[in-house]
Design an enzyme around this catalytic site. Structure first.
Site, PDB file in Angstrom:
ATOM      1  N   THR A 118       0.821  -1.219   0.000  1.00 57.07           N
ATOM      2  CA  THR A 118       0.000   0.000   0.000  1.00 57.07           C
ATOM      3  C   THR A 118       0.855   1.270   0.000  1.00 57.07           C
ATOM      4  O   THR A 118       0.673   2.161  -0.826  1.00 57.07           O
ATOM      5  CB  THR A 118      -0.925   0.000   1.250  1.00 57.07           C
ATOM      6  OG1 THR A 118      -1.632  -1.243   1.269  1.00 57.07           O
ATOM      7  CG2 THR A 118      -1.898   1.152   1.221  1.00 57.07           C
ATOM      8  N   ILE A 119       1.794   1.363   0.919  1.00 58.46           N
ATOM      9  CA  ILE A 119       2.627   2.566   1.023  1.00 58.46           C
ATOM     10  C   ILE A 119       3.783   2.496   0.021  1.00 58.46           C
ATOM     11  O   ILE A 119       4.074   3.475  -0.683  1.00 58.46           O
ATOM     12  CB  ILE A 119       3.170   2.737   2.463  1.00 58.46           C
ATOM     13  CG1 ILE A 119       2.007   2.835   3.477  1.00 58.46           C
ATOM     14  CG2 ILE A 119       4.087   3.960   2.560  1.00 58.46           C
ATOM     15  CD1 ILE A 119       1.053   3.997   3.282  1.00 58.46           C
TER      16      ILE A 119
ATOM     17  N   SER B 172       3.310   7.585  11.530  1.00 51.44           N
ATOM     18  CA  SER B 172       2.123   6.973  10.913  1.00 51.44           C
ATOM     19  C   SER B 172       1.223   8.018  10.246  1.00 51.44           C
ATOM     20  O   SER B 172       1.393   9.219  10.432  1.00 51.44           O
ATOM     21  CB  SER B 172       1.318   6.229  11.979  1.00 51.44           C
ATOM     22  OG  SER B 172       0.604   7.175  12.759  1.00 51.44           O
ATOM     23  N   CYS B 173       0.238   7.521   9.519  1.00 52.90           N
ATOM     24  CA  CYS B 173      -0.694   8.410   8.804  1.00 52.90           C
ATOM     25  C   CYS B 173      -1.456   9.311   9.782  1.00 52.90           C
ATOM     26  O   CYS B 173      -1.597  10.516   9.542  1.00 52.90           O
ATOM     27  CB  CYS B 173      -1.659   7.586   7.964  1.00 52.90           C
ATOM     28  SG  CYS B 173      -2.441   6.226   8.871  1.00 52.90           S
TER      29      CYS B 173
ATOM     30  N   ARG C  87     -10.209   3.919  10.115  1.00 53.81           N
ATOM     31  CA  ARG C  87     -10.711   2.944   9.133  1.00 53.81           C
ATOM     32  C   ARG C  87     -10.300   1.535   9.607  1.00 53.81           C
ATOM     33  O   ARG C  87      -9.205   1.354  10.166  1.00 53.81           O
ATOM     34  CB  ARG C  87     -10.177   3.257   7.724  1.00 53.81           C
ATOM     35  CG  ARG C  87      -8.650   3.196   7.584  1.00 53.81           C
ATOM     36  CD  ARG C  87      -8.161   1.824   7.169  1.00 53.81           C
ATOM     37  NE  ARG C  87      -6.734   1.735   7.027  1.00 53.81           N
ATOM     38  CZ  ARG C  87      -5.911   1.320   7.988  1.00 53.81           C
ATOM     39  NH1 ARG C  87      -6.365   1.024   9.200  1.00 53.81           N
ATOM     40  NH2 ARG C  87      -4.602   1.201   7.743  1.00 53.81           N
TER      41      ARG C  87
ATOM     42  N   HIS D   1      -1.052   7.036  19.584  1.00 54.66           N
ATOM     43  CA  HIS D   1      -0.910   8.163  18.658  1.00 54.66           C
ATOM     44  C   HIS D   1      -0.369   9.417  19.352  1.00 54.66           C
ATOM     45  O   HIS D   1       0.463  10.131  18.775  1.00 54.66           O
ATOM     46  CB  HIS D   1      -2.254   8.467  17.986  1.00 54.66           C
ATOM     47  CG  HIS D   1      -2.880   7.245  17.369  1.00 54.66           C
ATOM     48  ND1 HIS D   1      -3.773   6.444  18.061  1.00 54.66           N
ATOM     49  CD2 HIS D   1      -2.702   6.665  16.164  1.00 54.66           C
ATOM     50  CE1 HIS D   1      -4.136   5.436  17.289  1.00 54.66           C
ATOM     51  NE2 HIS D   1      -3.500   5.535  16.135  1.00 54.66           N
TER      52      HIS D   1
ATOM     53  N   HIS E  89      -9.430   7.950   7.807  1.00 55.82           N
ATOM     54  CA  HIS E  89      -9.592   8.160   9.253  1.00 55.82           C
ATOM     55  C   HIS E  89     -10.240   9.536   9.442  1.00 55.82           C
ATOM     56  O   HIS E  89     -10.036  10.444   8.616  1.00 55.82           O
ATOM     57  CB  HIS E  89      -8.245   8.221   9.969  1.00 55.82           C
ATOM     58  CG  HIS E  89      -7.370   7.014   9.794  1.00 55.82           C
ATOM     59  ND1 HIS E  89      -7.707   5.764  10.244  1.00 55.82           N
ATOM     60  CD2 HIS E  89      -6.132   6.880   9.250  1.00 55.82           C
ATOM     61  CE1 HIS E  89      -6.722   4.908   9.990  1.00 55.82           C
ATOM     62  NE2 HIS E  89      -5.753   5.571   9.379  1.00 55.82           N
TER      63      HIS E  89
HETATM   64  P1  NAD Z   1       1.180  -3.677   3.151  1.00 53.73           P
HETATM   65  O1  NAD Z   1       0.898  -4.975   3.801  1.00 53.73           O
HETATM   66  O2  NAD Z   1       0.157  -3.080   2.260  1.00 53.73           O
HETATM   67  O3  NAD Z   1       2.531  -3.775   2.318  1.00 53.73           O
HETATM   68  C1  NAD Z   1       3.676  -4.389   2.832  1.00 53.73           C
HETATM   69  C2  NAD Z   1       4.478  -4.990   1.694  1.00 53.73           C
HETATM   70  O4  NAD Z   1       5.643  -5.605   2.233  1.00 53.73           O
HETATM   71  C3  NAD Z   1       3.701  -6.085   0.938  1.00 53.73           C
HETATM   72  O5  NAD Z   1       3.980  -5.930  -0.439  1.00 53.73           O
HETATM   73  C4  NAD Z   1       4.318  -7.379   1.473  1.00 53.73           C
HETATM   74  O6  NAD Z   1       4.282  -8.411   0.522  1.00 53.73           O
HETATM   75  C5  NAD Z   1       5.755  -6.940   1.721  1.00 53.73           C
HETATM   76  N1  NAD Z   1       6.470  -7.780   2.695  1.00 53.73           N
HETATM   77  C6  NAD Z   1       5.961  -8.564   3.678  1.00 53.73           C
HETATM   78  N2  NAD Z   1       6.958  -9.176   4.344  1.00 53.73           N
HETATM   79  C7  NAD Z   1       8.133  -8.788   3.759  1.00 53.73           C
HETATM   80  C8  NAD Z   1       9.490  -9.081   3.980  1.00 53.73           C
HETATM   81  N3  NAD Z   1       9.879  -9.887   4.979  1.00 53.73           N
HETATM   82  N4  NAD Z   1      10.416  -8.502   3.187  1.00 53.73           N
HETATM   83  C9  NAD Z   1      10.060  -7.665   2.187  1.00 53.73           C
HETATM   84  N5  NAD Z   1       8.767  -7.338   1.926  1.00 53.73           N
HETATM   85  C10 NAD Z   1       7.814  -7.887   2.708  1.00 53.73           C
HETATM   86  O7  NAD Z   1       1.558  -2.680   4.336  1.00 53.73           O
HETATM   87  P2  NAD Z   1       1.406  -1.102   4.326  1.00 53.73           P
HETATM   88  O8  NAD Z   1       0.017  -0.761   4.709  1.00 53.73           O
HETATM   89  O9  NAD Z   1       1.976  -0.538   3.083  1.00 53.73           O
HETATM   90  O10 NAD Z   1       2.312  -0.719   5.573  1.00 53.73           O
HETATM   91  C11 NAD Z   1       3.709  -0.592   5.475  1.00 53.73           C
HETATM   92  C12 NAD Z   1       4.220   0.276   6.598  1.00 53.73           C
HETATM   93  O11 NAD Z   1       3.624   1.566   6.464  1.00 53.73           O
HETATM   94  C13 NAD Z   1       3.859  -0.206   8.006  1.00 53.73           C
HETATM   95  O12 NAD Z   1       4.869   0.177   8.888  1.00 53.73           O
HETATM   96  C14 NAD Z   1       2.595   0.567   8.310  1.00 53.73           C
HETATM   97  O13 NAD Z   1       2.362   0.720   9.691  1.00 53.73           O
HETATM   98  C15 NAD Z   1       2.924   1.895   7.645  1.00 53.73           C
HETATM   99  N6  NAD Z   1       1.754   2.699   7.274  1.00 53.73           N
HETATM  100  C16 NAD Z   1       0.643   2.121   6.748  1.00 53.73           C
HETATM  101  C17 NAD Z   1      -0.439   2.916   6.431  1.00 53.73           C
HETATM  102  C18 NAD Z   1      -1.715   2.334   5.908  1.00 53.73           C
HETATM  103  O14 NAD Z   1      -2.773   2.840   6.251  1.00 53.73           O
HETATM  104  N7  NAD Z   1      -1.691   1.320   5.082  1.00 53.73           N
HETATM  105  C19 NAD Z   1      -0.378   4.292   6.608  1.00 53.73           C
HETATM  106  C20 NAD Z   1       0.809   4.860   7.070  1.00 53.73           C
HETATM  107  C21 NAD Z   1       1.870   4.053   7.419  1.00 53.73           C
END
Ligand code: NAD
Length: 338
Positions: A13-14, A140-141, A169, A194, A220
């Site tokens: 996602t990010i 974080s977001c 969310r 937070h 959110h």
């Molecule tokens: P996600 O699950 O959507 O994406 C994570 C990616 O990492 C996936 O492509 C997964 O396949 C990959 N992955 C899993 N294990 C792995 C490994 N061992 N080595 C390499 N790649 C691996 O997660 P996300 O939502 O993008 O979150 C990523 C970070 O960003 C987290 O720290 C999260 O807290 C933070 N974050 C998320 C959001 C959100 O709302 N989605 C917002 C802000 C920050």
């Protein structure tokens, strides 16, 4: 000057948004992205022209799926100046020793603890603290959203106390694992993480937060109550917000009644992946009474940290010393007005 080479570990996602945002800047480029499995997202990364790096044990699976692989995740460290670690919460910390051994800089995300890096990042509040650092963490977001409005208000009118409730969310739109799918779930361990996370950047701030998980995937929504250091008028607060980077004011009177309309607005703005990078504040929902201030804001969880990651790269790689110059440059490339 040659462009800074950015590796993205975790193309989820990010990560996919950070890679796209980096590829739009003129002072950095994507060295490669990592995927653990040969999914449709791995194919999409290849279609966007990104080189794929995968775990050694997954090489065979990618080969069998017919996906071109440039190398292992370890190989990416050798081609990148900086890694943006976008792996799931608590996975990033496992990579820190590898980044350290490879001598590559790394940015972690809000799913990791502040103690992992000792420095956390927000473009508006503390750009210069990550200057030249080997490791930093983009908060974080939700924390990013809170800092975007609280930091400018605190700079102009000292803040005495903040109490914020976060309606979160339950899952991201592409996620079928999260929940609840029909209900509201209070986070009963108080205060939620937070507030302390905001304090990782504004340690002097007195802030407490509560949170409720809601059955929505869109955004959110925060209700924020602020005790100001002095009396202020609503118009003065709105002026501060209007001047603050990545804060977008909307009016419910114009039809933006809730988060669905904000997501529709992002589509109308022609944003990449319909992303709303700004924290969105309802102008007609801002109210100052004496030294108390109340407002609502909405955070697009998939998007608001993306420009911060780009600015964090600039600060850590010493590409641009001035925060506002970096913010303006990132904004221009991503179509953000201010
Ligand atoms: P996600 O699950 O959507 O994406 C994570 C990616 O990492 C996936 O492509 C997964 O396949 C990959 N992955 C899993 N294990 C792995 C490994 N061992 N080595 C390499 N790649 C691996 O997660 P996300 O939502 O993008 O979150 C990523 C970070 O960003 C987290 O720290 C999260 O807290 C933070 N974050 C998320 C959001 C959100 O709302 N989605 C917002 C802000 C920050």
């Amino acid at each position: 000057m040659s462009k800074v080479k950015v590796g993205v570990n975790g193309y989820g996602t990010i990560g996919k948004r950070v890679a796209a945002a980096v590829s739009r800047q003129d002072d950095m480029e994507v060295a490669g992205v990592t995927k653990t499995r040969p999914t449709f997202e791995a194919q999409a990364a290849v279609d966007r022209g990104f080189d794929l790096y995968v775990p050694e044990e997954s090489l065979q699976a990618f080969r069998e799926a017919g996906l071109p692989v440039k190398g292992t995740i370890g190989d990416l460290y050798g081609t990148a100046d900086i890694i943006v670690d976008c792996t799931p919460s608590d996975v990033g910390e496992r990579y820190k020793a590898e980044y350290e051994a490879a001598g590559v800089k790394a940015i972690f995300q809000g799913g990791e603890d502040h103690s992992l890096t000792g420095i956390s990042f927000n473009s508006t509040a503390n750009y210069s603290e990550s200057w030249g650092a080997q490791f930093s963490r983009v908060v974080s977001c939700n924390t990013t959203g809170l800092l975007r409005t609280l930091s400018p208000i605190d700079k102009k009118i000292k803040i005495k106390n903040v109490c914020a409730t976060l309606v979160r969310r339950a899952a991201d739109p592409g996620d079928s694992k999260g929940g609840p799918i029909n209900g509201l779930e209070p986070m009963v361990k108080l205060p939620t993480h937070h507030g302390p996370d905001v304090k990782s950047i504004m340690p002097w701030l007195c802030i407490n937060t509560m949170a409720i998980k809601a059955s929505t995937t869109l955004m959110h929504l925060h209700t924020v109550t602020v005790e100001l250091g002095r009396e202020a008028k609503t118009d003065e607060i709105l002026e501060i917000m209007r001047a603050s980077p990545r804060v977008k004011l909307v009016r419910s009177g114009s039809g933006v009644k809730g988060t669905p309309e904000i997501m529709e607005l992002a589509k109308e703005m022609g944003r990449d992946r319909s992303d709303m990078y700004e924290v969105v504040v309802w102008e007609d929902g801002v109210k100052a009474v004496g030294n108390m201030l109340y407002y609502y804001q909405a955070v697009h969880q998939e998007a608001d940290v993306v420009p911060e990651n780009v600015d964090c790269i600039r600060s850590m790689c010493k590409l641009e010393e001035d925060a506002q110059t970096s913010i303006t440059k990132t904004n221009k490339a991503l179509g953000i007005k201010k």
